[in-house]
Design a protein around this motif. Structure first.
Motif, PDB file in Angstrom:
ATOM      1  N   VAL A   7       0.866  -1.190   0.000  1.00 55.68           N
ATOM      2  CA  VAL A   7       0.000   0.000   0.000  1.00 55.68           C
ATOM      3  C   VAL A   7       0.896   1.232   0.000  1.00 55.68           C
ATOM      4  O   VAL A   7       1.696   1.433   0.918  1.00 55.68           O
ATOM      5  N   GLY A  10       4.691   5.026  -3.754  1.00 55.56           N
ATOM      6  CA  GLY A  10       5.714   6.070  -3.806  1.00 55.56           C
ATOM      7  C   GLY A  10       7.069   5.411  -3.973  1.00 55.56           C
ATOM      8  O   GLY A  10       7.174   4.272  -4.458  1.00 55.56           O
ATOM      9  N   CYS A  78      -7.340   3.995  -3.058  1.00 52.91           N
ATOM     10  CA  CYS A  78      -6.888   4.219  -1.686  1.00 52.91           C
ATOM     11  C   CYS A  78      -7.212   2.996  -0.823  1.00 52.91           C
ATOM     12  O   CYS A  78      -8.314   2.452  -0.910  1.00 52.91           O
ATOM     13  N   GLU A 156      14.640  25.115   0.188  1.00 49.98           N
ATOM     14  CA  GLU A 156      14.892  24.764  -1.219  1.00 49.98           C
ATOM     15  C   GLU A 156      13.954  25.558  -2.133  1.00 49.98           C
ATOM     16  O   GLU A 156      14.367  26.048  -3.185  1.00 49.98           O
ATOM     17  N   ASN A 241       1.475   8.909   7.468  1.00 53.75           N
ATOM     18  CA  ASN A 241       0.149   8.391   7.086  1.00 53.75           C
ATOM     19  C   ASN A 241      -0.037   7.012   7.728  1.00 53.75           C
ATOM     20  O   ASN A 241       0.009   5.981   7.052  1.00 53.75           O
ATOM     21  N   ILE A 244      -4.278   3.820   8.901  1.00 56.57           N
ATOM     22  CA  ILE A 244      -4.822   2.458   8.716  1.00 56.57           C
ATOM     23  C   ILE A 244      -4.065   1.453   9.585  1.00 56.57           C
ATOM     24  O   ILE A 244      -4.636   0.458  10.015  1.00 56.57           O
ATOM     25  N   VAL A 272       7.616   0.609   5.685  1.00 53.39           N
ATOM     26  CA  VAL A 272       8.868   1.178   5.155  1.00 53.39           C
ATOM     27  C   VAL A 272       8.707   2.657   4.834  1.00 53.39           C
ATOM     28  O   VAL A 272       7.602   3.137   4.596  1.00 53.39           O
ATOM     29  N   SER A 291      13.675  10.455   4.484  1.00 54.14           N
ATOM     30  CA  SER A 291      14.762  10.683   3.537  1.00 54.14           C
ATOM     31  C   SER A 291      14.740   9.663   2.408  1.00 54.14           C
ATOM     32  O   SER A 291      14.266   8.534   2.564  1.00 54.14           O
ATOM     33  N   PHE A 319      21.364  12.618   4.515  1.00 50.44           N
ATOM     34  CA  PHE A 319      20.376  13.485   3.880  1.00 50.44           C
ATOM     35  C   PHE A 319      21.119  14.511   3.045  1.00 50.44           C
ATOM     36  O   PHE A 319      22.232  14.896   3.386  1.00 50.44           O
TER      37      PHE A 319
HETATM   38  C1  LIG Z   1       9.479  18.219  -1.928  1.00 49.96           C
HETATM   39  C2  LIG Z   1      10.318  17.155  -1.280  1.00 49.96           C
HETATM   40  C3  LIG Z   1      11.701  17.226  -1.370  1.00 49.96           C
HETATM   41  C4  LIG Z   1      12.492  16.249  -0.780  1.00 49.96           C
HETATM   42  N1  LIG Z   1      13.853  16.346  -0.872  1.00 49.96           N
HETATM   43  C5  LIG Z   1      14.628  15.406  -0.308  1.00 49.96           C
HETATM   44  C6  LIG Z   1      16.047  15.490  -0.401  1.00 49.96           C
HETATM   45  O1  LIG Z   1      16.598  16.429  -0.964  1.00 49.96           O
HETATM   46  N2  LIG Z   1      16.792  14.503   0.168  1.00 49.96           N
HETATM   47  C7  LIG Z   1      16.215  13.437   0.809  1.00 49.96           C
HETATM   48  O2  LIG Z   1      16.938  12.556   1.319  1.00 49.96           O
HETATM   49  N3  LIG Z   1      14.864  13.331   0.912  1.00 49.96           N
HETATM   50  C8  LIG Z   1      14.064  14.292   0.379  1.00 49.96           C
HETATM   51  N4  LIG Z   1      12.702  14.197   0.481  1.00 49.96           N
HETATM   52  C9  LIG Z   1      12.120  13.075   1.237  1.00 49.96           C
HETATM   53  C10 LIG Z   1      11.878  11.841   0.370  1.00 49.96           C
HETATM   54  O3  LIG Z   1      11.335  12.187  -0.860  1.00 49.96           O
HETATM   55  C11 LIG Z   1      10.929  10.929   1.135  1.00 49.96           C
HETATM   56  O4  LIG Z   1      11.581  10.537   2.314  1.00 49.96           O
HETATM   57  C12 LIG Z   1      10.502   9.718   0.311  1.00 49.96           C
HETATM   58  O5  LIG Z   1       9.698  10.116  -0.760  1.00 49.96           O
HETATM   59  C13 LIG Z   1       9.741   8.733   1.186  1.00 49.96           C
HETATM   60  O6  LIG Z   1       9.229   7.719   0.388  1.00 49.96           O
HETATM   61  P1  LIG Z   1       7.916   6.933   0.828  1.00 49.96           P
HETATM   62  O7  LIG Z   1       7.684   5.922  -0.240  1.00 49.96           O
HETATM   63  O8  LIG Z   1       8.019   6.518   2.233  1.00 49.96           O
HETATM   64  O9  LIG Z   1       6.758   8.013   0.786  1.00 49.96           O
HETATM   65  P2  LIG Z   1       6.095   8.688  -0.475  1.00 49.96           P
HETATM   66  O10 LIG Z   1       7.095   8.869  -1.556  1.00 49.96           O
HETATM   67  O11 LIG Z   1       5.374   9.876   0.032  1.00 49.96           O
HETATM   68  O12 LIG Z   1       5.020   7.616  -0.990  1.00 49.96           O
HETATM   69  C14 LIG Z   1       3.877   7.265  -0.255  1.00 49.96           C
HETATM   70  C15 LIG Z   1       2.734   7.067  -1.227  1.00 49.96           C
HETATM   71  O13 LIG Z   1       1.673   6.398  -0.570  1.00 49.96           O
HETATM   72  C16 LIG Z   1       0.439   6.985  -0.949  1.00 49.96           C
HETATM   73  N5  LIG Z   1      -0.573   6.626   0.045  1.00 49.96           N
HETATM   74  C17 LIG Z   1      -0.699   7.097   1.310  1.00 49.96           C
HETATM   75  N6  LIG Z   1      -1.738   6.510   1.927  1.00 49.96           N
HETATM   76  C18 LIG Z   1      -2.284   5.648   1.042  1.00 49.96           C
HETATM   77  C19 LIG Z   1      -3.387   4.754   1.093  1.00 49.96           C
HETATM   78  N7  LIG Z   1      -4.130   4.605   2.201  1.00 49.96           N
HETATM   79  N8  LIG Z   1      -3.690   4.031  -0.011  1.00 49.96           N
HETATM   80  C20 LIG Z   1      -2.937   4.148  -1.142  1.00 49.96           C
HETATM   81  N9  LIG Z   1      -1.877   4.976  -1.239  1.00 49.96           N
HETATM   82  C21 LIG Z   1      -1.555   5.712  -0.163  1.00 49.96           C
HETATM   83  C22 LIG Z   1       0.813   8.459  -0.994  1.00 49.96           C
HETATM   84  O14 LIG Z   1      -0.131   9.229  -1.697  1.00 49.96           O
HETATM   85  C23 LIG Z   1       2.154   8.380  -1.720  1.00 49.96           C
HETATM   86  O15 LIG Z   1       1.974   8.334  -3.104  1.00 49.96           O
HETATM   87  C24 LIG Z   1      11.878  15.169  -0.086  1.00 49.96           C
HETATM   88  C25 LIG Z   1      10.476  15.109   0.017  1.00 49.96           C
HETATM   89  C26 LIG Z   1       9.707  16.090  -0.565  1.00 49.96           C
HETATM   90  C27 LIG Z   1       8.203  16.030  -0.445  1.00 49.96           C
END
Ligand SMILES: Cc1cc2nc3c(=O)[nH]c(=O)nc-3n(C[C@H](O)[C@H](O)[C@H](O)COP(=O)(O)OP(=O)(O)OC[C@H]3O[C@@H](n4cnc5c(N)ncnc54)[C@H](O)[C@@H]3O)c2cc1C
Length: 402
Positions: A7, A10, A78, A156, A241, A244, A272, A291, A319
């Protein structure tokens, strides 16, 4: 056939799926995401994406990649709840998905900005590709930019907006910029960099109200100052998030609590990325890291755990941030230290600032010195004890890492 449901499509979720296949998983993989886009990386959204002609996504994997790996990608969907007894999740289209293993990779979302006028058009948060497109359109329209929150995303965006020639003000409630990630002196350095580029920085200040007829026009600050604005960007932190997980009875404390294998309090459910809180052996405390690297490493760890190839290697939090022509990298966490070492030149914006405790490096921040950071990482991983004078005087850190 074993079925893994992920789920959150990203960075972490998509990489869990791809890593499972890479390491030989032959079962069924379903990747569910509530965004309409193929999985993409977020770091460029606050940097290059705001500067070019249009926001060009950096995808974690292409459509053909997911298809060729027989990963069922279900977008615009979702996950609403998890029934742990039945091992099913309920989806927003009314369907259910059974799992043998469930991976929660739901990320985090921007902390809401609740002040008078906080709903006016022209106020942006930055998490998704759609957010970046909207923000870019607003910045391209010109006018004053107010950044609420002096953290990484805010700074940034400030750098990007300033590089576009816009008038930028950063308002930070605390007394320092990026205070959780930077020691005080480096925070001051970053503040001076932004000021030298023409950004106004208001520390110990909050936004009282935002006023405007149809969209933002004026921001009133706690100092009494009123500034004309066309765009407001709110970067005041992120919330995991984890709803759930919480509703299904998993342990949630500043994110979903996971062990060294990324397992939650239910052995068939993993978490994760930004949503997960894990004990970090280097920091000696639980951390919820937001990160890019953490998402990469935990996604790899989960895939290996499911395949019985578990590795529990501890990582040192890393980072990076790009602002103007500065490539800033941080390794470790700022905290206690009894000596510091500087290498390079702060004036030339090409330096390393290293913090040690009992001869061991606990934290380093480099600016435009990527190779040196990589060498220092080796020293930290080996836990080598070093004389600060020697660290300062060696021509190359590689002499110590050998
Ligand atoms: C603008 C920005 C700049 C960044 N710059 C840096 C940087 O320079 N260096 C660095 O190290 N890190 C950076 N980060 C942090 C890094 O991008 C995040 O740590 C990383 O994206 C985390 O990945 P993730 O898969 O955990 O979360 P995400 O990439 O946020 O993915 C989670 C996904 O799950 C979806 N989701 C949530 N709930 C549900 C549900 N119930 N059902 C279905 N889907 C759901 C969300 O919509 C999203 O698409 C940045 C983050 C942002 C926002």
């Amino acid at each position: 056939m074993i079925k893994v449901v992920i789920v959150g499509a990203g960075q972490a979720g998509a990489l869990c799926a791809l890593n499972l296949r890479r390491h030989g998983f032959e079962g069924e993989i379903v990747l569910i995401g509530d965004e309409k886009h193929y999985p993409y990386e977020r770091p460029p959204l606050s940097k290059a994406a705001l500067l070019g002609a249009g926001v060009v996504p950096v995808y974690v994997g292409s459509k053909s990649k997911f298809e060729s790996q027989t990963i069922q990608l279900k977008l615009n969907l979702c996950a609403l709840s998890v029934s742990r007894n039945e091992k099913t999740i309920e989806l927003s289209n009314g369907s259910q998905e059974h799992y043998d293993y469930l991976i929660l990779a739901t990320g985090s979302r921007p902390r809401p900005f609740s002040i008078q006028g906080g709903e006016l058009p022209g106020i942006h948060t930055l998490r998704t590709l759609d957010d970046a497109n909207e923000l870019k359109r607003s910045l391209d329209g010109g006018g004053g930019v107010l950044i609420v929150g002096g953290g990484w995303i805010g700074l940034e965006v400030a750098a990007s907006a300033r590089s576009k020639g816009l008038q930028v003000t950063v308002v930070e409630a605390g007394s320092k910029l990026c205070s959780r990630a930077l020691p005080s002196e480096l925070s001051d350095y970053l503040c001076a960099v932004h000021q030298s580029k023409g950004v106004e920085i208001e520390l110990d200040t909050t936004v009282s109200t935002i006023d405007g007829q149809d969209r933002v026009e004026v921001a009133a600050l706690s100092s009494g100052r009123r500034i004309p604005v066309s765009t407001v960007v709110v970067g005041i932190g992120a919330i995991p998030n984890a709803e759930i997980a919480l509703q299904s009875g998993l342990i949630v404390e500043n994110g979903i609590v996971i062990d060294e294998y990324c397992r939650t309090s239910d052995a068939s459910i993993f978490a994760v990325g930004d949503v997960a809180c894990q004990f970090n052996a280097f920091a000696r405390r639980p951390l919820r890291l937001e990160s890019w690297e953490n998402a990469q490493l935990q996604a790899m760890k989960v895939a290996k755990t499911i395949l019985g190839m578990a590795d529990t290697a501890a990582n040192i939090p890393w980072f990076w941030s790009d602002q103007y022509d500065l490539s800033i990298q941080m390794l470790g966490l700022p905290g206690e230290f009894d000596s510091t070492v500087s290498r390079g030149s702060i004036q030339a914006s090409e330096f390393s600032r290293i913090y040690l405790k009992d001869g061991k490096i606990t934290y380093v921040c480099t600016v435009n010195r990527p190779k040196e950071l990589a060498m220092i990482k080796k020293l930290m991983l080996k836990g080598i004890t070093i004389e600060p004078d020697k660290l300062a005087s060696v021509k190359s850190i590689s002499e110590l890492a050998a």
